[in-house]
Motif scaffolding. Sequence first.
Motif, short mmCIF file in Angstrom:
data_model
loop_
_atom_site.label_atom_id
_atom_site.label_comp_id
_atom_site.label_asym_id
_atom_site.label_seq_id
_atom_site.Cartn_x
_atom_site.Cartn_y
_atom_site.Cartn_z
N SER A 157 0.85 -1.20 0.00
CA SER A 157 0.00 0.00 0.00
C SER A 157 0.88 1.25 0.00
CB SER A 157 -0.91 0.00 1.23
OG SER A 157 -1.69 1.17 1.28
N HIS A 158 0.71 2.09 -1.02
CA HIS A 158 1.51 3.31 -1.15
C HIS A 158 3.00 2.96 -1.11
CE1 HIS A 158 -2.03 5.93 -0.59
NE2 HIS A 158 -2.44 4.98 0.21
N VAL A 159 3.36 1.95 -1.84
CA VAL A 159 4.74 1.48 -1.91
C VAL A 159 5.33 1.82 -3.27
CG1 VAL A 159 6.19 -0.59 -2.01
CG2 VAL A 159 4.47 -0.37 -0.22
N SER A 160 6.55 2.33 -3.25
CA SER A 160 7.26 2.62 -4.49
C SER A 160 8.04 1.38 -4.92
CB SER A 160 8.22 3.79 -4.27
OG SER A 160 9.00 4.02 -5.43
N ILE A 161 7.74 0.91 -6.14
CA ILE A 161 8.38 -0.30 -6.63
C ILE A 161 8.36 -0.27 -8.16
CG2 ILE A 161 6.22 -1.61 -6.55
CD1 ILE A 161 7.88 -4.09 -5.81
N GLU A 177 -0.87 -16.77 -2.40
CA GLU A 177 -2.27 -16.99 -2.72
C GLU A 177 -3.07 -15.70 -2.79
OE1 GLU A 177 -3.90 -19.71 0.09
OE2 GLU A 177 -2.64 -21.39 -0.53
N SER A 178 -2.64 -14.66 -2.06
CA SER A 178 -3.40 -13.41 -2.01
C SER A 178 -2.47 -12.22 -2.23
CB SER A 178 -4.10 -13.27 -0.65
OG SER A 178 -4.75 -12.02 -0.54
N LEU A 179 -2.88 -11.30 -3.12
CA LEU A 179 -2.09 -10.12 -3.43
C LEU A 179 -2.98 -8.89 -3.41
CD1 LEU A 179 0.54 -8.72 -4.45
CD2 LEU A 179 -0.23 -9.25 -6.78
N GLU A 180 -2.53 -7.84 -2.69
CA GLU A 180 -3.21 -6.55 -2.67
C GLU A 180 -2.23 -5.46 -3.11
OE1 GLU A 180 -5.01 -5.52 1.00
OE2 GLU A 180 -6.46 -7.17 0.99
N LEU A 181 -2.66 -4.65 -4.07
CA LEU A 181 -1.88 -3.52 -4.53
C LEU A 181 -2.75 -2.27 -4.40
CD1 LEU A 181 -0.36 -5.02 -7.83
CD2 LEU A 181 0.78 -4.79 -5.61
N VAL A 182 -2.38 -1.38 -3.46
CA VAL A 182 -3.17 -0.17 -3.22
C VAL A 182 -2.31 1.05 -3.49
CG1 VAL A 182 -4.48 1.16 -1.52
CG2 VAL A 182 -4.58 -1.35 -1.50
N ASN A 183 -2.68 1.79 -4.51
CA ASN A 183 -2.01 3.03 -4.88
C ASN A 183 -0.49 2.89 -4.90
OD1 ASN A 183 -1.85 5.69 -5.66
ND2 ASN A 183 -2.05 6.52 -3.59
N LYS A 203 -4.57 -16.95 -5.86
CA LYS A 203 -6.01 -17.20 -5.87
C LYS A 203 -6.83 -15.92 -5.81
CE LYS A 203 -5.74 -21.80 -3.75
NZ LYS A 203 -6.18 -22.65 -2.62
N SER A 204 -6.27 -14.87 -5.22
CA SER A 204 -7.04 -13.64 -5.03
C SER A 204 -6.16 -12.43 -5.27
CB SER A 204 -7.61 -13.59 -3.61
OG SER A 204 -8.25 -12.34 -3.36
N ILE A 205 -6.67 -11.45 -6.04
CA ILE A 205 -5.95 -10.21 -6.25
C ILE A 205 -6.90 -9.03 -6.13
CG2 ILE A 205 -6.20 -10.37 -8.77
CD1 ILE A 205 -3.50 -8.86 -8.97
N TYR A 206 -6.45 -8.00 -5.38
CA TYR A 206 -7.20 -6.76 -5.21
C TYR A 206 -6.29 -5.62 -5.64
CZ TYR A 206 -9.38 -2.74 -2.89
OH TYR A 206 -9.95 -1.52 -2.63
N VAL A 207 -6.75 -4.80 -6.59
CA VAL A 207 -5.96 -3.70 -7.12
C VAL A 207 -6.77 -2.42 -6.98
CG1 VAL A 207 -4.73 -2.78 -9.11
CG2 VAL A 207 -4.84 -5.26 -8.77
N GLU A 208 -6.16 -1.41 -6.34
CA GLU A 208 -6.87 -0.14 -6.11
C GLU A 208 -5.97 1.05 -6.45
OE1 GLU A 208 -8.77 2.50 -2.42
OE2 GLU A 208 -8.43 0.35 -2.15
N ALA A 209 -6.57 2.06 -7.07
CA ALA A 209 -5.91 3.34 -7.33
C ALA A 209 -4.59 3.16 -8.06
CB ALA A 209 -5.71 4.10 -6.02
N ILE A 210 -4.66 2.51 -9.20
CA ILE A 210 -3.47 2.30 -10.00
C ILE A 210 -3.73 2.81 -11.41
CG2 ILE A 210 -4.08 -0.03 -10.78
CD1 ILE A 210 -1.14 -0.80 -10.41
N SER A 211 -2.74 3.45 -12.01
CA SER A 211 -2.87 4.00 -13.35
C SER A 211 -1.76 3.42 -14.22
CB SER A 211 -2.78 5.52 -13.31
OG SER A 211 -2.91 6.08 -14.60
N LEU A 212 -2.15 2.66 -15.24
CA LEU A 212 -1.19 1.97 -16.09
C LEU A 212 -1.68 1.97 -17.54
CD1 LEU A 212 -0.57 -1.24 -13.92
CD2 LEU A 212 1.01 0.68 -14.17
N ASP A 213 -0.73 1.80 -18.44
CA ASP A 213 -1.11 1.57 -19.84
C ASP A 213 -1.56 0.12 -20.02
OD1 ASP A 213 -0.49 4.18 -20.74
OD2 ASP A 213 1.64 3.68 -20.75
N HIS A 226 -10.59 -8.28 -8.11
CA HIS A 226 -11.30 -7.05 -7.75
C HIS A 226 -10.44 -5.85 -8.16
CE1 HIS A 226 -13.47 -4.55 -4.38
NE2 HIS A 226 -13.58 -4.02 -5.58
N LEU A 227 -10.98 -5.05 -9.08
CA LEU A 227 -10.34 -3.82 -9.52
C LEU A 227 -11.17 -2.64 -9.03
CD1 LEU A 227 -9.59 -4.74 -13.26
CD2 LEU A 227 -8.10 -5.08 -11.28
N ARG A 228 -10.50 -1.65 -8.42
CA ARG A 228 -11.23 -0.51 -7.87
C ARG A 228 -10.46 0.79 -8.12
NH1 ARG A 228 -11.67 2.38 -2.91
NH2 ARG A 228 -13.82 3.05 -2.51
#
Length: 419
Positions: A157-161, A177-183, A203-213, A226-228
């Motif tokens: 979350s709010h990580v620079s990578i 099994e579970s990945l969350e990427l928040v902003n 098995k599960s991915i949640y992606v929030e506040a991301i801007s990509l091509d 889940h994309l948000r």
Amino acid sequence: MEHLPVEVIGNILSRLGGARDVVVASAACRKWREACRKHLHTLAFNSSDWPAYHDITPRQLEILITQTIFQTTGLQGLSIVMDDVDQFSASTVIAWLMYTRETLRRLFYNVQTSPNVNILEICGRQKLEMLVLANNSVTGVEPNFQRFPCLKSLSLSHVSISALDLSLLLTACPKLESLELVNPEIAMSDAQVTVELCSPTLKSIYVEAISLDKFMLEADSIERLHLRDCALELFELIGKGTLKYFKIDDVSVIHLDIGETVDNLEVVDVSNFTIIWPKFYQMISRSSKLRKLRLWDVAFDDEDEVVDLETIAVYFPQLNHLSLSYELRDGVMHYGLQGSSNLENVMVLELGWTVINDLFSHWVEELLKRCPNLRKMIIFGVVSEAKSDEECQILANFTSSIVQLMRKYMHVEVQFEYE
């Protein structure tokens, strides 16, 4: 209480959550102090739990945390979440992690340090199963397949990578099994921002506040997506038909492709999204096991398009939960209600409006007729603070219509939720 085993007392202390409460409780007697030292398995330092965290200097806070951690043995869960707290000394934080890393299973880490602490280097090759990392940077990930041999859950979350380091990090987690990427702040070497991830166990991915091509995900075992609040030109999922849950909320995407992964879909939840109904339907049309379909605050790319209830009834025979909210227009609404097939298994119906008109009560009535086994109906509405006489009259007419209508459906539970 004096007859409780120290192991049980350790479990009790571990459930208190905040480190301050643990320290206070452990001062009760010698037995509780022993339980804290030898059998405490979870400890949490959260700046929002105790206002005094903000009243002392970072150096004093470091000493308190150090003393508390070093009085324990065998911690399995450690949470250090220091929002709005000045930077800690990197050497002190490294000492905390080095002391606990051999037994840690869960780490929640949100700490500002100078210089930055390389969590991956310190906690790699250990027993860590869950890592929640916030407001930090990740650099120089080594292409090592076994760096995190036990990690099952990863949250950034709010990580620079960089895109490359993120890809390598997933490769280093063979049991993830579970990945969350928040902003996340995705660093790229070229003008086009592209992320390509691959995980055969995810098995599960949640992606929030991301801007990509481009965002491309290859996951053979994926079940939840889940994309948000994202802005994407292309999102592509490559899988093997394991996807069961698909949710997209307030997302701008030009090309959405979930490929051949829809045969086992059970839940499709789309909100605040512009869809081209024929293409969207074609994407999920093979989902004969679909049990919940939610289309909420959707807009159609073509103003003449509408949700086709006949198609939904025929192709999703196991559907038991239907949620619909979109702008109703005369003519278009009647087209959507054409056909004679019933939604035989729908037991919960959620209907909503953003701008109510006289068509809404008729729409509700027609949907009730198509759901012969309905048990519960929830109506969501938006009521403006400054209402004109016309709006008040429409709302009054709707209320009267619903009261009369529900006399025919006494077996259906009705709820109203207005905002």
